[in-house]
Design an enzyme around this catalytic site. Structure first.
Site, PDB file in Angstrom:
ATOM      1  N   ASP A 201       0.898  -1.147   0.000  1.00 46.04           N
ATOM      2  CA  ASP A 201       0.000   0.000   0.000  1.00 46.04           C
ATOM      3  C   ASP A 201       0.936   1.195   0.000  1.00 46.04           C
ATOM      4  O   ASP A 201       1.626   1.447   0.995  1.00 46.04           O
ATOM      5  CB  ASP A 201      -0.883   0.012   1.254  1.00 46.04           C
ATOM      6  CG  ASP A 201      -1.865   1.169   1.218  1.00 46.04           C
ATOM      7  OD1 ASP A 201      -1.417   2.313   0.987  1.00 46.04           O
ATOM      8  OD2 ASP A 201      -3.075   0.953   1.418  1.00 46.04           O
ATOM      9  N   HIS A 202       0.982   1.921  -1.102  1.00 45.04           N
ATOM     10  CA  HIS A 202       2.058   2.918  -1.236  1.00 45.04           C
ATOM     11  C   HIS A 202       1.949   4.038  -0.197  1.00 45.04           C
ATOM     12  O   HIS A 202       2.911   4.738   0.051  1.00 45.04           O
ATOM     13  CB  HIS A 202       2.127   3.460  -2.662  1.00 45.04           C
ATOM     14  CG  HIS A 202       1.106   4.502  -2.996  1.00 45.04           C
ATOM     15  ND1 HIS A 202      -0.172   4.197  -3.376  1.00 45.04           N
ATOM     16  CD2 HIS A 202       1.173   5.849  -2.975  1.00 45.04           C
ATOM     17  CE1 HIS A 202      -0.833   5.319  -3.597  1.00 45.04           C
ATOM     18  NE2 HIS A 202      -0.050   6.339  -3.362  1.00 45.04           N
ATOM     19  N   HIS A 264      -5.886   2.733   1.542  1.00 45.07           N
ATOM     20  CA  HIS A 264      -5.068   3.843   2.032  1.00 45.07           C
ATOM     21  C   HIS A 264      -5.664   4.476   3.299  1.00 45.07           C
ATOM     22  O   HIS A 264      -4.959   4.740   4.268  1.00 45.07           O
ATOM     23  CB  HIS A 264      -4.942   4.947   0.979  1.00 45.07           C
ATOM     24  CG  HIS A 264      -4.413   4.482  -0.337  1.00 45.07           C
ATOM     25  ND1 HIS A 264      -3.513   3.459  -0.454  1.00 45.07           N
ATOM     26  CD2 HIS A 264      -4.650   4.903  -1.606  1.00 45.07           C
ATOM     27  CE1 HIS A 264      -3.221   3.264  -1.741  1.00 45.07           C
ATOM     28  NE2 HIS A 264      -3.900   4.129  -2.452  1.00 45.07           N
TER      29      HIS A 264
HETATM   30  C1  BG6 Z   1      -4.014   5.045  -5.904  1.00 41.72           C
HETATM   31  C2  BG6 Z   1      -5.365   5.143  -6.537  1.00 41.72           C
HETATM   32  O1  BG6 Z   1      -3.914   3.883  -5.130  1.00 41.72           O
HETATM   33  O2  BG6 Z   1      -3.792   6.176  -5.061  1.00 41.72           O
HETATM   34  C3  BG6 Z   1      -5.498   6.430  -7.316  1.00 41.72           C
HETATM   35  O3  BG6 Z   1      -5.578   4.031  -7.400  1.00 41.72           O
HETATM   36  C4  BG6 Z   1      -5.173   7.610  -6.438  1.00 41.72           C
HETATM   37  O4  BG6 Z   1      -6.803   6.570  -7.862  1.00 41.72           O
HETATM   38  C5  BG6 Z   1      -3.826   7.407  -5.752  1.00 41.72           C
HETATM   39  O5  BG6 Z   1      -5.123   8.763  -7.263  1.00 41.72           O
HETATM   40  C6  BG6 Z   1      -3.550   8.495  -4.750  1.00 41.72           C
HETATM   41  O6  BG6 Z   1      -2.219   8.364  -4.330  1.00 41.72           O
HETATM   42  P1  BG6 Z   1      -1.392   9.647  -3.906  1.00 41.72           P
HETATM   43  O7  BG6 Z   1      -0.085   9.105  -3.452  1.00 41.72           O
HETATM   44  O8  BG6 Z   1      -1.314  10.530  -5.110  1.00 41.72           O
HETATM   45  O9  BG6 Z   1      -2.195  10.274  -2.819  1.00 41.72           O
END
Ligand code: BG6
Length: 520
Positions: A201-202, A264
Site C-alpha cells: 500500500d504505497h 489507504h
Molecule cells: C491510488 C489510486 O492507489 O492512489 C489512485 O488508485 C489515487 O486513484 C492514488 O489517485 C492516490 O495516491 P497519492 O499518493 O497521489 O495520494
C-alpha cells in the site's frame, strides 16, 4: 492566524543521514507489468534513489517483464523516467551504470509455457553477474494476472528455490471484495508462504504516514490525551483535484470506496488509532493494526455516502463530468467520492466518531488527518470578537498534513495583546517538513522496495488485515451495487463533494474541515 515554526539544526541532520543502513543481499528484481506507468514513474526512480544512497547491493539486476516485444528500448525508456520523474540530472555519474543493470523479457503472463524461458533468463543473468538465487518478484500488472503469475511461478519451481530468498510483492488492488480477496490470498498462499508475501500500500511508504507512529510513540506528551476522554472526533480526508486520468475502465469497476477508502484510508486510520506495539517489528505492528480494524462494528449503510462529479472548474480550468470521461459509461453509477462515519469499539475510542472521505475532482489536493479535541469543561473567558475566527473559542485541533505541504499543526487559543479584556484567538504551532528537513525527491517506494528486499514486512499488509478491511466495506459495496444512485452526478468538479456528505457530519453535530492545506 499566527504560526510558530519548528526546525532541526542542519548539523543534527547531517549526522542522521550519515547513519548506517542495512543493505540487501545480491538479487534479481523481476517486475511483471513493467511497461506500465508505475515502473517508469515510481519504481525505477525509487530504485535509482536507493542506488544514489548506496543502499543497493553490489550485484543486482532489474528485469522488466511484460507482454510487448520490447528490447533495449525498455532500459532507455526507464532512464528517461528516472530523469523525468525522479528529479535526476541526465549527467548523474551513476545513471549509465545503473541503466546497464536493467533488461527486459517479453512474456504472456498467463502462458505457463513461457516461464521456463524466464527462469533460464534469470539464471543466465545471475550466473553472468554472480548474483546467486535471491529473487524478488514485483507484480505491477493489472489485478487479473496476479493469480496466474503466482501459479505459473509456483509450477515452474521459481517460488521456493533451494538456495536463496524468494519474495513476491503484490500491488493493489488486492481483490475487489471480501470473497475475491480471500480467493486471491488462497491462491497466493498455495505457492508462497505468508512470510514471502509483501502486499503493498504505497501510502505506507510516505514519510508523513510513518511519522504518525513516531509522533505518537516517540513523544511522551501526546499519548496520555490520545483517547476518548480528550478527543471529540477525527476526520481523515484524501482529496484529489485529478479526475480518472484515462483510467476509466479500471475506475468504472473500482470507485472511490474500493480504490482509496478500503486500503489507504484504513491504513491511516490504523496508524492514528492503534495501541502502542511492543516493538517496531512486523508481527507487533500488524497485530495492533488488526486489533483496531477488528474493533470496528459494521458500518450502517446510512453512515456511508457516495458521490460522482459532474462538470466544473478545477484550478481555474473547465473539466468534464465523470460520465463524459474517456471510456466511462455515460450512465455510470460508479462513485468518485465516498465518505463514511465509523466507530472503534474499544476502551480507548468508544464513542468517538471517525469520519473518512475520499474523492476525485475536489476543490484542492490534500490528504490530512485532523484530530479535534474536546473543549475545556468550563469556558471562563467570554470576550470574543464580533466576527471572524475569534468569534468563539475554538477547540484545540491537531492537523497532520500527509500531503502536500507535509507537516503537523496544533491550534490553541491565545490572548490577543492589547485587545479589551481577555479576548481569545486561535494560533498555531506548525511543524513544516520541508522547512525542517529540506525538500526530498523520494516518492515513498524507496522505503518499501528496500524493506521488501530486506525481508521486512512491517509496512506491508498481512492476509488477515486485508480480509478484515474488505469484510467491513463489502456490505456497503453490495448495497450500493444493488441500488443505483438516483441523483448522480451530485457534486460539481472543484467543489467539496456532495451535500449528503455534509449532512452525514451534521447528524453528529460536526462539519467537515475544508480549509485543508492551511495550518489548522
Ligand atoms: C491510488 C489510486 O492507489 O492512489 C489512485 O488508485 C489515487 O486513484 C492514488 O489517485 C492516490 O495516491 P497519492 O499518493 O497521489 O495520494
Amino acid at each position: 492566524m499566527t504560526t510558530i515554526q519548528m526546525s532541526v539544526r542542519p548539523e543534527d541532520l547531517s549526522q542522521v543521514q550519515a547513519g548506517t543502513e542495512r543493505i540487501p543481499e545480491a538479487g534479481i528484481l523481476v517486475i511483471f507489468g513493467a511497461s506500465g506507468d508505475l515502473t517508469k514513474r515510481k519504481l525505477l526512480p525509487a530504485l535509482f534513489h536507493l542506488r544514489q544512497a548506496n543502499l543497493l547491493p553490489k550485484e543486482y539486476a532489474i528485469v522488466g517483464v511484460a507482454r510487448r516485444p520490447l528490447g533495449g528500448e525498455f532500459a532507455a525508456d526507464m532512464r528517461e523516467g528516472i530523469i523525468e520523474f525522479g528529479g535526476v540530472e541526465a549527467s548523474d555519474p551513476l545513471l549509465d551504470d545503473f541503466v546497464e543493470h536493467i533488461s527486459y523479457y517479453p512474456l504472456q503472463f498467463d502462458d505457463a509455457t513461457g516461464y521456463a524461458g524466464l527462469q533460464a533468463e534469470l539464471d543466465r543473468i545471475a550466473k553472468a553477474k554472480g548474483i546467486g538465487a535471491n529473487r524478488l518478484f514485483y507484480l505491477a500488472t493489472s489485478p487479473e494476472y496476479f493469480a496466474p503469475i503466482v501459479e505459473n511461478l509456483g509450477a515452474q519451481g521459481m517460488a521456493q528455490p533451494e538456495q536463496g530468498k524468494v519474495e513476491v510483492v503484490i500491488e493493489k488492488p488486492f481483490g475487489h471484495d471480501l470473497d475475491s480477496a480471500r480467493e486471491l490470498n488462497k491462491q497466493v498462499n498455495a505457492v508462497f508462504h505468508e512470510s514471502q508475501v509483501f502486499r503493498i500500500d504505497h501510502y505506507l511508504g510516505k514519510e508523513t504516514v510513518q511519522n504518525i507512529l513516531v509522533f505518537r510513540f516517540a513523544n511522551g506528551i501526546f499519548e496520555p490525551i490520545w483517547n476518548r476522554n480528550y478527543i471529540d472526533h477525527v476526520q481523515i480526508t484524501a482529496a484529489e483535484t485529478l479526475g480518472v486520468e484515462g483510467r476509466g475502465p479500471f475506475y468504472e469497476k473500482a470507485g472511490a470506496l474500493r480504490d482509496v477508502v478500503q486500503n489507504h484510508m484504513m491504513e491511516l486510520l490504523s496508524f492514528v488509532t492503534m495501541e502502542p506495539p511492543s516493538s517496531f517489528e512486523a508481527e507487533s505492528v500488524r497485530q495492533e493494526k488488526l486489533k483496531v480494524w477488528k474493533s470496528i462494528p459494521s458500518i450502517p449503510i446510512l453512515n456511508a455516502v457516495r458521490g460522482q462529479y459532474g462538470p466544473g472548474l478545477v484550478d481555474g480550468e473547465h473539466v468534464v463530468g465523470y460520465r463524459d470521461e474517456e471510456r466511462v459509461n455515460p450512465q455510470s453509477g460508479t462513485e468518485t467520492y465516498a465518505a463514511v462515519r465509523l466507530e472503534i469499539e474499544n476502551w480507548r475510542w468508544a464513542g468517538v466518531p471517525f469520519y473518512l472521505r475520499a474523492g476525485k475532482r475536489l476543490r484542492k489536493r490534500a490528504t490530512e488527518i485532523s484530530i479535534q479535541f474536546k473543549q475545556p469543561p468550563l469556558l471562563i473567558f467570554n470576550r470574543m470578537a464580533s466576527s471572524g475566527p475569534c468569534q468563539e473559542i475554538q477547540p484545540n485541533l491537531l492537523t497532520i498534513r500527509i500531503q502536500p505541504d507535509e507537516g503537523i499543526a496544533l491550534r490553541f487559543g491565545a490572548k490577543v495583546p492589547s485587545a479589551p479584556g481577555m479576548t481569545v484567538c486561535p494560533v498555531n504551532m506548525d511543524f513544516d517538513y520541508s522547512a525542517a528537513f529540506g525538500k526530498s525527491s523520494a516518492n515513498g517506494y524507496e522505503r518499501l522496495l528496500l524493506d521488501a528486499m530486506l525481508g521486512d514486512q512491517t509496512l506491508f499488509s498481512h492476509r488477515d488485515g486485508v480480509e478484515t478491511t474488505w469484510a467491513l466495506y463489502t456490505p456497503i459495496l453490495q448495497a450500493w451495487a444493488a441500488k443505483k444512485p438516483e441523483v448522480f452526478p451530485n457534486y460539481f468538479a472543484g467543489s467539496w463533494g456532495p451535500e449528503c456528505s455534509d449532512r452525514l457530519l451534521e447528524r453528529g453535530d460536526h462539519t467537515w474541515r475544508n480549509n485543508l492545506g492551511h495550518k489548522a
